[in-house]
Design an enzyme around this catalytic site. Structure first.
Site, PDB file in Angstrom:
ATOM      1  N   TYR A  15       9.698  -9.600 -73.252  1.00  0.00           N
ATOM      2  CA  TYR A  15       8.258  -9.871 -73.096  1.00  0.00           C
ATOM      3  C   TYR A  15       7.508  -8.601 -72.654  1.00  0.00           C
ATOM      4  O   TYR A  15       6.543  -8.169 -73.302  1.00  0.00           O
ATOM      5  CB  TYR A  15       8.158 -10.982 -72.052  1.00  0.00           C
ATOM      6  CG  TYR A  15       6.817 -11.437 -71.577  1.00  0.00           C
ATOM      7  CD1 TYR A  15       5.765 -11.682 -72.452  1.00  0.00           C
ATOM      8  CD2 TYR A  15       6.627 -11.707 -70.213  1.00  0.00           C
ATOM      9  CE1 TYR A  15       4.548 -12.165 -71.981  1.00  0.00           C
ATOM     10  CE2 TYR A  15       5.430 -12.194 -69.736  1.00  0.00           C
ATOM     11  CZ  TYR A  15       4.384 -12.416 -70.621  1.00  0.00           C
ATOM     12  OH  TYR A  15       3.201 -12.894 -70.147  1.00  0.00           O
ATOM     13  N   ARG A  36      20.601  -6.079 -77.880  1.00  0.00           N
ATOM     14  CA  ARG A  36      22.018  -6.461 -77.821  1.00  0.00           C
ATOM     15  C   ARG A  36      22.600  -6.573 -79.228  1.00  0.00           C
ATOM     16  O   ARG A  36      23.782  -6.367 -79.433  1.00  0.00           O
ATOM     17  CB  ARG A  36      22.177  -7.782 -77.084  1.00  0.00           C
ATOM     18  CG  ARG A  36      22.028  -7.592 -75.599  1.00  0.00           C
ATOM     19  CD  ARG A  36      22.615  -8.746 -74.873  1.00  0.00           C
ATOM     20  NE  ARG A  36      21.584  -9.650 -74.395  1.00  0.00           N
ATOM     21  CZ  ARG A  36      21.821 -10.591 -73.513  1.00  0.00           C
ATOM     22  NH1 ARG A  36      23.029 -10.774 -73.047  1.00  0.00           N
ATOM     23  NH2 ARG A  36      20.846 -11.373 -73.099  1.00  0.00           N
ATOM     24  N   SER A  85      17.290  -6.586 -68.135  1.00  0.00           N
ATOM     25  CA  SER A  85      17.923  -7.230 -66.982  1.00  0.00           C
ATOM     26  C   SER A  85      17.850  -8.727 -67.247  1.00  0.00           C
ATOM     27  O   SER A  85      16.872  -9.182 -67.857  1.00  0.00           O
ATOM     28  CB  SER A  85      17.145  -6.894 -65.698  1.00  0.00           C
ATOM     29  OG  SER A  85      17.933  -7.060 -64.548  1.00  0.00           O
ATOM     30  N   LYS A 161      17.820  -8.277 -58.651  1.00  0.00           N
ATOM     31  CA  LYS A 161      16.806  -7.230 -58.774  1.00  0.00           C
ATOM     32  C   LYS A 161      16.904  -6.247 -57.595  1.00  0.00           C
ATOM     33  O   LYS A 161      16.734  -5.041 -57.758  1.00  0.00           O
ATOM     34  CB  LYS A 161      15.391  -7.837 -58.835  1.00  0.00           C
ATOM     35  CG  LYS A 161      15.122  -8.694 -60.069  1.00  0.00           C
ATOM     36  CD  LYS A 161      15.370  -7.982 -61.377  1.00  0.00           C
ATOM     37  CE  LYS A 161      14.374  -6.891 -61.692  1.00  0.00           C
ATOM     38  NZ  LYS A 161      14.728  -6.209 -62.982  1.00  0.00           N
ATOM     39  N   LEU A 190       4.612 -12.085 -60.535  1.00  0.00           N
ATOM     40  CA  LEU A 190       4.851 -13.000 -61.666  1.00  0.00           C
ATOM     41  C   LEU A 190       3.961 -12.610 -62.856  1.00  0.00           C
ATOM     42  O   LEU A 190       2.740 -12.548 -62.716  1.00  0.00           O
ATOM     43  CB  LEU A 190       4.570 -14.436 -61.233  1.00  0.00           C
ATOM     44  CG  LEU A 190       5.107 -15.492 -62.190  1.00  0.00           C
ATOM     45  CD1 LEU A 190       6.629 -15.518 -62.186  1.00  0.00           C
ATOM     46  CD2 LEU A 190       4.587 -16.872 -61.798  1.00  0.00           C
ATOM     47  N   VAL A 191       4.594 -12.385 -64.001  1.00  0.00           N
ATOM     48  CA  VAL A 191       3.869 -11.831 -65.149  1.00  0.00           C
ATOM     49  C   VAL A 191       3.386 -12.942 -66.085  1.00  0.00           C
ATOM     50  O   VAL A 191       4.155 -13.818 -66.484  1.00  0.00           O
ATOM     51  CB  VAL A 191       4.767 -10.837 -65.927  1.00  0.00           C
ATOM     52  CG1 VAL A 191       3.982 -10.214 -67.077  1.00  0.00           C
ATOM     53  CG2 VAL A 191       5.297  -9.744 -65.003  1.00  0.00           C
TER      54      VAL A 191
HETATM   55  P1  NAP Z   1      12.668 -11.079 -70.975  1.00  0.00           P
HETATM   56  O1  NAP Z   1      11.692 -11.288 -72.042  1.00  0.00           O
HETATM   57  O2  NAP Z   1      13.733 -12.107 -70.750  1.00  0.00           O
HETATM   58  O3  NAP Z   1      13.358  -9.653 -71.178  1.00  0.00           O
HETATM   59  C1  NAP Z   1      14.609  -9.341 -70.652  1.00  0.00           C
HETATM   60  C2  NAP Z   1      15.257  -8.331 -71.559  1.00  0.00           C
HETATM   61  O4  NAP Z   1      16.520  -7.960 -70.982  1.00  0.00           O
HETATM   62  C3  NAP Z   1      15.540  -8.899 -72.948  1.00  0.00           C
HETATM   63  O5  NAP Z   1      15.269  -7.907 -73.898  1.00  0.00           O
HETATM   64  C4  NAP Z   1      17.029  -9.206 -72.900  1.00  0.00           C
HETATM   65  O6  NAP Z   1      17.673  -9.106 -74.154  1.00  0.00           O
HETATM   66  C5  NAP Z   1      17.491  -8.069 -72.007  1.00  0.00           C
HETATM   67  N1  NAP Z   1      18.815  -8.369 -71.478  1.00  0.00           N
HETATM   68  C6  NAP Z   1      19.198  -9.399 -70.700  1.00  0.00           C
HETATM   69  N2  NAP Z   1      20.518  -9.333 -70.481  1.00  0.00           N
HETATM   70  C7  NAP Z   1      20.978  -8.240 -71.150  1.00  0.00           C
HETATM   71  C8  NAP Z   1      22.246  -7.648 -71.335  1.00  0.00           C
HETATM   72  N3  NAP Z   1      23.364  -8.148 -70.796  1.00  0.00           N
HETATM   73  N4  NAP Z   1      22.324  -6.511 -72.070  1.00  0.00           N
HETATM   74  C9  NAP Z   1      21.222  -5.982 -72.654  1.00  0.00           C
HETATM   75  N5  NAP Z   1      19.996  -6.499 -72.528  1.00  0.00           N
HETATM   76  C10 NAP Z   1      19.886  -7.619 -71.785  1.00  0.00           C
HETATM   77  O7  NAP Z   1      11.938 -10.937 -69.576  1.00  0.00           O
HETATM   78  P2  NAP Z   1      10.774  -9.962 -69.084  1.00  0.00           P
HETATM   79  O8  NAP Z   1       9.866 -10.797 -68.291  1.00  0.00           O
HETATM   80  O9  NAP Z   1      10.236  -9.135 -70.179  1.00  0.00           O
HETATM   81  O10 NAP Z   1      11.578  -9.040 -68.069  1.00  0.00           O
HETATM   82  C11 NAP Z   1      11.751  -7.642 -68.278  1.00  0.00           C
HETATM   83  C12 NAP Z   1      12.020  -6.992 -66.936  1.00  0.00           C
HETATM   84  O11 NAP Z   1      10.929  -7.243 -66.066  1.00  0.00           O
HETATM   85  C13 NAP Z   1      13.256  -7.518 -66.225  1.00  0.00           C
HETATM   86  O12 NAP Z   1      13.885  -6.429 -65.588  1.00  0.00           O
HETATM   87  C14 NAP Z   1      12.675  -8.470 -65.182  1.00  0.00           C
HETATM   88  O13 NAP Z   1      13.524  -8.639 -64.077  1.00  0.00           O
HETATM   89  C15 NAP Z   1      11.403  -7.736 -64.820  1.00  0.00           C
HETATM   90  N6  NAP Z   1      10.353  -8.555 -64.215  1.00  0.00           N
HETATM   91  C16 NAP Z   1       9.833  -9.621 -64.903  1.00  0.00           C
HETATM   92  C17 NAP Z   1       8.829 -10.376 -64.295  1.00  0.00           C
HETATM   93  C18 NAP Z   1       8.200 -11.552 -64.980  1.00  0.00           C
HETATM   94  O14 NAP Z   1       7.481 -12.313 -64.306  1.00  0.00           O
HETATM   95  N7  NAP Z   1       8.390 -11.749 -66.278  1.00  0.00           N
HETATM   96  C19 NAP Z   1       8.366 -10.030 -63.009  1.00  0.00           C
HETATM   97  C20 NAP Z   1       8.926  -8.945 -62.370  1.00  0.00           C
HETATM   98  C21 NAP Z   1       9.916  -8.204 -62.973  1.00  0.00           C
HETATM   99  P3  NAP Z   1      17.939 -10.413 -75.079  1.00  0.00           P
HETATM  100  O15 NAP Z   1      16.658 -10.635 -75.858  1.00  0.00           O
HETATM  101  O16 NAP Z   1      19.077  -9.986 -75.926  1.00  0.00           O
HETATM  102  O17 NAP Z   1      18.257 -11.542 -74.156  1.00  0.00           O
END
Ligand code: NAP
Length: 342
Positions: A15, A36, A85, A161, A190-191
């Site tokens: 996202y 992946r 992550s 985290k 929270l995004v």
């Molecule tokens: P997301 O859409 O679930 O993105 C997570 C990404 O990490 C996906 O591309 C996923 O790949 C990849 N991933 C997960 N496990 C993996 C693995 N074993 N090897 C390689 N890639 C892997 O969520 P997001 O909200 O964009 O989050 C991105 C980052 O922002 C994360 O670090 C999260 O902790 C941080 N964050 C998010 C929020 C929020 O509210 N959304 C707030 C604070 C921080 P796949 O598509 O293959 O699963």
């Protein structure tokens, strides 16, 4: 055809990552994304509007849980954005399901980046690494000086985290000072905001549930929110801002109750004839339901609590400003509806 070195973005299907990539591409950069598997390459190219013949965008494979692919991913890059992550939709069976890929994956990326001569890594951490696991203090305002307590009452995601971010800072601290790879962390709350791809992040689930009328009303729960486009802009700015090296930056727009979000959604969607549950649910009703429902039990202790985050540093060093929450909420709704998920 572009001659410049690509900027690596890990977790390119994500996202936040897709917005980072879109902003980098729009600014004329070459981008390399890790996935992946390459199964989604065509879909992601379409989302980003970059054809398969363009050399401005390439995808490579790398998994946080394996060494393969990371050296090739960072080759020729000076700048890296590490977003990958695990972000779970529900509680994992074991906390290591999140902690191991988050921490070991970050270290795999950092080791490879260091060996390849990468200049700066901007890592997506979270406020979950800032204010979790401690004594709840009403009205507490957290800053970058705060760290979540991994020995306290902390959920697996926040622990993953915190441990990943700590490991990253320890990794760079262990390098000779004159040849240290630079690290910056962006710690979003929270995004919310539009999804570029069709799948949606767990962080927009509360909005989706309201739109789908899967909740009867709004418990007295609230969070600090930030727009995904503003989070992406913070990452992009952090790649080059000279003063950012060595800093963590809380990236948050502000605290809102779920009922405020529901009211904004209701106002936005009324002209389309859609209704949103805006009724306030009394705490005792939520606590009663929590006796039977484990999902509600997870949030029952948060009823009525608000925590705030200090964003002076990101505003000062990165010139960062969040957009108004009402715009974020209506754009989230429009995007979920357009993708057919609400
Ligand atoms: P997301 O859409 O679930 O993105 C997570 C990404 O990490 C996906 O591309 C996923 O790949 C990849 N991933 C997960 N496990 C993996 C693995 N074993 N090897 C390689 N890639 C892997 O969520 P997001 O909200 O964009 O989050 C991105 C980052 O922002 C994360 O670090 C999260 O902790 C941080 N964050 C998010 C929020 C929020 O509210 N959304 C707030 C604070 C921080 P796949 O598509 O293959 O699963």
């Amino acid at each position: 055809m572009t001659e410049q070195p690509p900027i690596l973005v890990t977790g390119a299907s994500g996202y936040i990552a897709l917005h980072v990539m879109r902003q980098l591409l729009d600014a004329g950069n070459a981008v390399r994304g890790t996935l992946r598997s390459l199964d989604r390459e065509a879909e992601l190219r379409e989302v980003l509007g970059v054809s398969a013949s363009s050399q401005q965008l390439e995808f490579v494979t790398a998994d946080l849980t394996a060494d393969a692919g990371w050296d090739a991913a960072v080759t020729g890059c000076a700048l890296v954005v590490h977003t990958a992550s695990p972000v779970p939709m529900s509680k994992p069976k074991h906390e290591d399901d999140l902690i191991v890929p988050a921490r070991e994956g970050a270290l795999r990326l950092l080791r490879a980046a260091r060996a390849a001569g990468v200049r700066r890594v901007v890592m997506t951490s979270s406020v979950a690494a800032v204010g979790a696991g401690g004594q709840r203090e009403e009205g507490r305002r957290y800053s970058e000086a705060d760290w979540s307590n991994v020995d306290g009452d902390i959920d697996a995601y926040s622990k993953s985290k915190t441990l990943a971010e700590r490991a990253a800072w320890e990794f760079v601290a262990g390098q000779p000072e004159d040849r240290r790879m630079e690290l910056v962390t962006i710690n979003p709350s929270l995004v919310l905001g539009p999804n570029l791809a069709r799948d949606h992040s767990p962080s927009v689930e509360a909005v989706r549930k309201l739109l789908a009328r899967e909740v009867p009303g709004c418990p007295r729960l609230g969070w600090s929110f930030v727009d995904v486009r503003d989070v992406a802009a913070a990452h992009v700015a952090a790649l080059t801002a000279p003063e950012a090296a060595g800093h963590r930056y809380i990236c948050s727009g502000g605290f809102h109750w779920m009922s405020d979000i529901a009211d904004m959604l209701a106002g936005h969607l009324a002209p389309m004839g859609r209704k949103v549950p805006t009724r306030r649910l009394p705490d005792f009703v939520v606590r009663l339901v929590a006796l039977f429902d484990p999902t509600v039990r997870m949030v029952a202790s948060d009823l009525g609590r608000r925590s705030e985050f200090d964003t002076a540093a990101i505003r000062r060093d990165l010139g960062w400003e969040p957009r108004p929450i009402a715009q974020t909420v209506s754009d989230t709704a429009d995007s979920l509806i357009a993708h057919g998920v609400a």
